[in-house]
Design an enzyme around this catalytic site. Structure first.
Site, PDB file in Angstrom:
ATOM      1  CD  GLU A  47      -2.984  -1.221   2.211  1.00  0.00           C
ATOM      2  OE1 GLU A  47      -2.884  -0.386   3.147  1.00  0.00           O
ATOM      3  OE2 GLU A  47      -3.894  -2.063   2.137  1.00  0.00           O
ATOM      4  CD  GLU A 168      -3.836  -6.133   2.075  1.00  0.00           C
ATOM      5  OE1 GLU A 168      -4.590  -5.383   2.748  1.00  0.00           O
ATOM      6  OE2 GLU A 168      -2.611  -6.012   2.056  1.00  0.00           O
TER       7      GLU A 168
END
Length: 212
Positions: A47, A168
């Site tokens: 991320e 995810e």
């Protein structure tokens, strides 16, 4: 910003990558990770965000993806980002973002994954966590989830020509409201114990089935 732009930071990152890719797997007879067929792919990082500095993040992605491939051409590579759309994205899917803040993270799903050394695209999906960041936005989680996945599917196929992995995803019993209360309450376990009812657990299970 400094992590992605500073020469010393980029050097440290590259040396860490080199160490990982050339690490010898003692279980696999000393085979280096870059030659290990049990590894499917690499993320550049988890991320990455560079708020308000998308150009800097894009240069970092291009540079580091090329560096990884120069050492390990045997494995697939992706970025590992959430998949937010920038306000000036080449895609028209900026409205798919969970809220306005997502367009300011420096990420641009299409442009980032178009990097020539990135083999496939990823997106993450955390409807409740993201809902906490936008408490004034009324999010229809079912509609948001469906459109988030479909928007990335369309762009991966039509604009990128690359596979997509929903890397995810998750949901919290009690939703974003429970997460907000837990963050504001020192008795985090108590908060979640109250909302982790069989009914809420069934909602989470249903959400997982719908995503799959």
């Amino acid at each position: 910003y400094i992590f992605f732009s500073d020469e010393k930071c980029r050097h440290v990152y590259k040396e860490r990558v080199r160490k990982i890719l050339t690490r010898k797997n003692a279980i696999k007879g000393g085979r280096e990770y870059r030659d290990d067929g049990t590894i499917a792919a690499w993320n550049l990082m988890n991320e990455p965000r560079c708020r308000g500095c998308g150009e800097t993040l894009q240069r970092w992605i291009d540079e580091m993806a090329a560096f990884v491939k120069s050492i390990d051409p045997n494995h697939m590579l992706t970025i590992g980002e959430e998949g937010f759309y920038a306000a000036d994205s080449p895609s028209t899917n900026v409205d798919a973002n969970p809220a306005a803040w997502a367009a300011t993270t420096g990420q641009d799903f299409v442009r980032n994954h178009a990097s020539p050394h990135v083999d496939f695209a990823t997106c993450h999906l955390w409807k409740d966590n993201w809902g906490v960041y936008a408490p004034t936005v009324a999010m229809n989680s079912e509609r948001f989830t469906r459109e988030w996945i479909r928007a990335h599917e369309r762009d991966a196929e039509s604009l990128l020509g690359k596979p997509l992995v929903v890397e995810e995803f998750g949901a919290a019993p009690g939703g974003a409201r429970a997460l907000t209360r837990a963050a504001d309450n020192s008795g985090r376990r108590t908060v979640f114990a109250r909302v982790a009812t069989p009914r809420n657990e069934r909602k989470v299970a249903t959400y997982y089935r719908n995503v799959f």
